[in-house]
Motif scaffolding. Structure first.
Motif, PDB file in Angstrom:
ATOM      1  N   GLY A   1      46.034  11.632 -75.684  1.00 40.45           N
ATOM      2  CA  GLY A   1      46.114  10.912 -74.426  1.00 40.45           C
ATOM      3  C   GLY A   1      45.838   9.431 -74.562  1.00 40.45           C
ATOM      4  O   GLY A   1      45.652   8.727 -73.572  1.00 40.45           O
ATOM      5  N   GLU A   2      45.775   8.926 -75.812  1.00 48.64           N
ATOM      6  CA  GLU A   2      45.532   7.500 -76.042  1.00 48.64           C
ATOM      7  C   GLU A   2      46.859   6.761 -75.990  1.00 48.64           C
ATOM      8  O   GLU A   2      47.925   7.348 -76.227  1.00 48.64           O
ATOM      9  CB  GLU A   2      44.876   7.289 -77.413  1.00 48.64           C
ATOM     10  CG  GLU A   2      43.507   7.946 -77.539  1.00 48.64           C
ATOM     11  CD  GLU A   2      42.945   7.780 -78.942  1.00 48.64           C
ATOM     12  OE1 GLU A   2      43.628   7.133 -79.760  1.00 48.64           O
ATOM     13  OE2 GLU A   2      41.842   8.286 -79.199  1.00 48.64           O
ATOM     14  N   PRO A   3      46.816   5.443 -75.703  1.00 49.95           N
ATOM     15  CA  PRO A   3      48.061   4.675 -75.680  1.00 49.95           C
ATOM     16  C   PRO A   3      48.704   4.671 -77.056  1.00 49.95           C
ATOM     17  O   PRO A   3      47.992   4.600 -78.068  1.00 49.95           O
ATOM     18  CB  PRO A   3      47.612   3.264 -75.261  1.00 49.95           C
ATOM     19  CG  PRO A   3      46.158   3.226 -75.547  1.00 49.95           C
ATOM     20  CD  PRO A   3      45.654   4.617 -75.382  1.00 49.95           C
ATOM     21  N   PRO A   4      50.021   4.765 -77.132  1.00 49.92           N
ATOM     22  CA  PRO A   4      50.689   4.821 -78.439  1.00 49.92           C
ATOM     23  C   PRO A   4      50.499   3.525 -79.207  1.00 49.92           C
ATOM     24  O   PRO A   4      50.424   2.441 -78.631  1.00 49.92           O
ATOM     25  CB  PRO A   4      52.166   5.041 -78.065  1.00 49.92           C
ATOM     26  CG  PRO A   4      52.286   4.492 -76.680  1.00 49.92           C
ATOM     27  CD  PRO A   4      50.975   4.780 -76.008  1.00 49.92           C
ATOM     28  N   LEU A   5      50.411   3.670 -80.520  1.00 50.72           N
ATOM     29  CA  LEU A   5      50.251   2.504 -81.377  1.00 50.72           C
ATOM     30  C   LEU A   5      51.599   1.849 -81.608  1.00 50.72           C
ATOM     31  O   LEU A   5      52.605   2.538 -81.822  1.00 50.72           O
ATOM     32  CB  LEU A   5      49.660   2.919 -82.731  1.00 50.72           C
ATOM     33  CG  LEU A   5      48.222   3.453 -82.711  1.00 50.72           C
ATOM     34  CD1 LEU A   5      47.858   3.976 -84.087  1.00 50.72           C
ATOM     35  CD2 LEU A   5      47.268   2.382 -82.270  1.00 50.72           C
ATOM     36  N   THR A   6      51.621   0.554 -81.530  1.00 47.43           N
ATOM     37  CA  THR A   6      52.838  -0.179 -81.819  1.00 47.43           C
ATOM     38  C   THR A   6      52.976  -0.332 -83.323  1.00 47.43           C
ATOM     39  O   THR A   6      51.989  -0.248 -84.054  1.00 47.43           O
ATOM     40  CB  THR A   6      52.790  -1.571 -81.162  1.00 47.43           C
ATOM     41  OG1 THR A   6      51.631  -2.254 -81.637  1.00 47.43           O
ATOM     42  CG2 THR A   6      52.714  -1.438 -79.663  1.00 47.43           C
ATOM     43  N   PRO A   7      54.206  -0.545 -83.828  1.00 53.77           N
ATOM     44  CA  PRO A   7      54.391  -0.728 -85.267  1.00 53.77           C
ATOM     45  C   PRO A   7      53.552  -1.890 -85.776  1.00 53.77           C
ATOM     46  O   PRO A   7      53.549  -2.973 -85.204  1.00 53.77           O
ATOM     47  CB  PRO A   7      55.893  -1.017 -85.391  1.00 53.77           C
ATOM     48  CG  PRO A   7      56.498  -0.386 -84.182  1.00 53.77           C
ATOM     49  CD  PRO A   7      55.470  -0.520 -83.098  1.00 53.77           C
ATOM     50  N   GLY A   8      52.841  -1.678 -86.868  1.00 54.20           N
ATOM     51  CA  GLY A   8      52.003  -2.718 -87.445  1.00 54.20           C
ATOM     52  C   GLY A   8      50.615  -2.770 -86.858  1.00 54.20           C
ATOM     53  O   GLY A   8      49.791  -3.573 -87.276  1.00 54.20           O
ATOM     54  N   ALA A   9      50.328  -1.929 -85.838  1.00 54.21           N
ATOM     55  CA  ALA A   9      48.994  -1.942 -85.242  1.00 54.21           C
ATOM     56  C   ALA A   9      48.009  -1.285 -86.187  1.00 54.21           C
ATOM     57  O   ALA A   9      48.353  -0.450 -87.016  1.00 54.21           O
ATOM     58  CB  ALA A   9      49.014  -1.205 -83.903  1.00 54.21           C
TER      59      ALA A   9
ATOM     60  N   PRO B   1      39.813   4.029 -85.167  1.00 50.52           N
ATOM     61  CA  PRO B   1      39.564   4.892 -84.000  1.00 50.52           C
ATOM     62  C   PRO B   1      39.472   4.074 -82.722  1.00 50.52           C
ATOM     63  O   PRO B   1      39.174   2.881 -82.734  1.00 50.52           O
ATOM     64  CB  PRO B   1      38.235   5.566 -84.341  1.00 50.52           C
ATOM     65  CG  PRO B   1      38.129   5.486 -85.820  1.00 50.52           C
ATOM     66  CD  PRO B   1      38.817   4.212 -86.222  1.00 50.52           C
ATOM     67  N   PHE B   2      39.702   4.759 -81.606  1.00 54.45           N
ATOM     68  CA  PHE B   2      39.707   4.081 -80.315  1.00 54.45           C
ATOM     69  C   PHE B   2      38.374   3.422 -80.020  1.00 54.45           C
ATOM     70  O   PHE B   2      38.319   2.312 -79.490  1.00 54.45           O
ATOM     71  CB  PHE B   2      40.056   5.092 -79.208  1.00 54.45           C
ATOM     72  CG  PHE B   2      39.940   4.513 -77.820  1.00 54.45           C
ATOM     73  CD1 PHE B   2      40.914   3.659 -77.328  1.00 54.45           C
ATOM     74  CD2 PHE B   2      38.830   4.801 -77.028  1.00 54.45           C
ATOM     75  CE1 PHE B   2      40.809   3.119 -76.065  1.00 54.45           C
ATOM     76  CE2 PHE B   2      38.719   4.259 -75.764  1.00 54.45           C
ATOM     77  CZ  PHE B   2      39.708   3.421 -75.273  1.00 54.45           C
ATOM     78  N   TRP B   3      37.257   4.078 -80.402  1.00 56.07           N
ATOM     79  CA  TRP B   3      35.943   3.521 -80.074  1.00 56.07           C
ATOM     80  C   TRP B   3      35.680   2.236 -80.837  1.00 56.07           C
ATOM     81  O   TRP B   3      34.974   1.348 -80.350  1.00 56.07           O
ATOM     82  CB  TRP B   3      34.844   4.550 -80.349  1.00 56.07           C
ATOM     83  CG  TRP B   3      34.615   4.842 -81.816  1.00 56.07           C
ATOM     84  CD1 TRP B   3      35.185   5.823 -82.574  1.00 56.07           C
ATOM     85  CD2 TRP B   3      33.723   4.129 -82.689  1.00 56.07           C
ATOM     86  NE1 TRP B   3      34.733   5.776 -83.855  1.00 56.07           N
ATOM     87  CE2 TRP B   3      33.816   4.743 -83.958  1.00 56.07           C
ATOM     88  CE3 TRP B   3      32.864   3.042 -82.531  1.00 56.07           C
ATOM     89  CZ2 TRP B   3      33.094   4.313 -85.066  1.00 56.07           C
ATOM     90  CZ3 TRP B   3      32.134   2.609 -83.636  1.00 56.07           C
ATOM     91  CH2 TRP B   3      32.245   3.233 -84.883  1.00 56.07           C
ATOM     92  N   VAL B   4      36.261   2.112 -82.053  1.00 57.14           N
ATOM     93  CA  VAL B   4      36.096   0.870 -82.823  1.00 57.14           C
ATOM     94  C   VAL B   4      36.810  -0.273 -82.127  1.00 57.14           C
ATOM     95  O   VAL B   4      36.272  -1.375 -81.962  1.00 57.14           O
ATOM     96  CB  VAL B   4      36.620   1.053 -84.260  1.00 57.14           C
ATOM     97  CG1 VAL B   4      36.578  -0.285 -85.013  1.00 57.14           C
ATOM     98  CG2 VAL B   4      35.802   2.103 -85.002  1.00 57.14           C
ATOM     99  N   ARG B   5      38.036  -0.018 -81.688  1.00 60.30           N
ATOM    100  CA  ARG B   5      38.795  -1.052 -80.983  1.00 60.30           C
ATOM    101  C   ARG B   5      38.109  -1.438 -79.677  1.00 60.30           C
ATOM    102  O   ARG B   5      38.017  -2.612 -79.322  1.00 60.30           O
ATOM    103  CB  ARG B   5      40.218  -0.558 -80.705  1.00 60.30           C
ATOM    104  CG  ARG B   5      41.112  -0.529 -81.947  1.00 60.30           C
ATOM    105  CD  ARG B   5      42.484   0.030 -81.637  1.00 60.30           C
ATOM    106  NE  ARG B   5      42.443   1.497 -81.577  1.00 60.30           N
ATOM    107  CZ  ARG B   5      43.207   2.212 -80.784  1.00 60.30           C
ATOM    108  NH1 ARG B   5      44.022   1.636 -79.923  1.00 60.30           N
ATOM    109  NH2 ARG B   5      43.149   3.537 -80.815  1.00 60.30           N
ATOM    110  N   ALA B   6      37.618  -0.424 -78.954  1.00 61.50           N
ATOM    111  CA  ALA B   6      36.938  -0.706 -77.690  1.00 61.50           C
ATOM    112  C   ALA B   6      35.669  -1.518 -77.924  1.00 61.50           C
ATOM    113  O   ALA B   6      35.355  -2.440 -77.153  1.00 61.50           O
ATOM    114  CB  ALA B   6      36.601   0.602 -76.976  1.00 61.50           C
ATOM    115  N   LEU B   7      34.933  -1.204 -78.997  1.00 58.75           N
ATOM    116  CA  LEU B   7      33.700  -1.939 -79.306  1.00 58.75           C
ATOM    117  C   LEU B   7      33.998  -3.400 -79.636  1.00 58.75           C
ATOM    118  O   LEU B   7      33.317  -4.310 -79.148  1.00 58.75           O
ATOM    119  CB  LEU B   7      32.981  -1.264 -80.470  1.00 58.75           C
ATOM    120  CG  LEU B   7      31.679  -1.942 -80.943  1.00 58.75           C
ATOM    121  CD1 LEU B   7      30.643  -1.945 -79.825  1.00 58.75           C
ATOM    122  CD2 LEU B   7      31.140  -1.247 -82.188  1.00 58.75           C
ATOM    123  N   LEU B   8      35.029  -3.614 -80.466  1.00 56.27           N
ATOM    124  CA  LEU B   8      35.371  -4.988 -80.850  1.00 56.27           C
ATOM    125  C   LEU B   8      35.840  -5.793 -79.644  1.00 56.27           C
ATOM    126  O   LEU B   8      35.463  -6.969 -79.481  1.00 56.27           O
ATOM    127  CB  LEU B   8      36.456  -4.969 -81.922  1.00 56.27           C
ATOM    128  CG  LEU B   8      36.048  -4.383 -83.284  1.00 56.27           C
ATOM    129  CD1 LEU B   8      37.245  -4.331 -84.213  1.00 56.27           C
ATOM    130  CD2 LEU B   8      34.931  -5.216 -83.906  1.00 56.27           C
TER     131      LEU B   8
END
Length: 298
Positions: A15-23, A27-34
């Motif tokens: 249910g997470e947003p799809p990753l774009t090419p090159g993204a 993990p989602f929590w790492v991105r959210a934390l940053l």
């Protein structure tokens, strides 16, 4: 199925947003934390101070704010800042284009030395650059006696302020254009010369259109630094109220005199100019990226 496709499918299943090419595949929590850390820093060190400046400036009402801006010393500081930028920026524009043209289009002895000298203001403290002008043009400086005999005033006057501002701002246009012109090469200029165009005509109709957005970007940065410069100007200005104070120096004087409303009112002008500069900078960056995308598509 490739690793990237597997990651995209896994993200969709969760249910997470799809990753774009090159993204990145953290993990989602790492991105959210940053992202959260970045937003906290932006809030604490950018948005809150910016709001505080305008709040303090307008706290006592619009009439007090306007009175602080049109006060003679403040108005003189505003005019001197605009005059200084109006002189320093065009001169740096000419120098930046000439230096970038020479470095990007020609090979010559001392090229690396010129690059190093262009970067010098980035590594030298503005206060030290101001002291250099004191050493050169002060009463006890190298040219001080000659200037005194001919009644020429450099320090504690507009010429000294302009010279100090030029020194601390001259890398901006050149450093923006050098990599741009190097990446473009010289094939188009050579073709124009082969077809009979003069050097001046080649510059106006071939080189300048190719570098116009990078040139505007460098001018914007140069102008922003020229209007906000404090250290070098503080050394050479003499802090003469109504004569040699620029906007940053006027803010310092008002604050030291505990005229908090007046200090923040004048400071809000610099903050407003910074916001305008940021908006123009964003537009120019967008145009540059669009131009590069169009170039790559062809």
């Amino acid at each position: 199925m490739s690793g990237a496709a597997t990651s995209i499918a896994t993200s969709a299943a969760r249910g997470e947003p799809p990753l774009t090419p090159g993204a990145t595949l953290e993990p989602f929590w790492v991105r959210a934390l940053l992202i959260g850390i970045a937003l906290v820093f932006l809030t604490l060190f950018l948005f809150v101070p910016l709001v505080a400046v305008f709040y303090e400036a307008l706290k006592k009402g619009w009439d007090v704010y306007v009175a602080s801006i049109v006060e003679p010393d403040a108005w003189s500081a505003i005019k001197l800042t605009l005059i200084t930028a109006a002189i320093a920026v065009p001169l740096n524009l000419v120098f930046g284009v000439a230096a970038a043209w020479a470095i990007a289009k020609f090979e010559f002895r001392g090229k690396n030395v010129l690059l190093t000298l262009i970067d010098l203001p980035f590594s030298v403290s503005p206060v030290i650059s101001g002291l250099i002008y004191v050493l050169l043009f002060g009463m006890q400086g190298y040219f001080g006696p000659w200037l005194r005999e001919h009644d020429i005033k450099i320090l504690f006057a507009v010429p000294g302020i302009v010279l100090a501002t030029i020194f601390v701002t001259f890398p901006f246009v050149a450093r923006e254009l050098i990599p741009l012109m190097q990446s473009q090469g010289s094939e188009e200029e050579e073709a124009a010369l082969v077809l009979g165009a003069s050097g001046w005509r080649t510059f106006w109709h071939v080189t300048l259109p190719n570098i116009k957005w990078g040139l505007l970007y460098g001018v914007i940065l140069c102008n922003a630094r020229a209007m906000g410069e404090f250290g070098a100007v503080s050394v050479v200005s003499g802090h003469i109220r109504g004569e040699t104070n620029t906007i940053p120096l006027q803010v310092e004087i008002l604050y030291n005199e505990f005229n908090i409303t007046g200090a923040f009112a004048v400071a809000s002008l610099l903050a407003f100019l910074a916001l305008v500069t940021l908006a123009i900078k964003s537009v120019v960056e967008w145009r540059i990226q669009r131009q590069l995308a169009i170039t790559d598509s062809h």
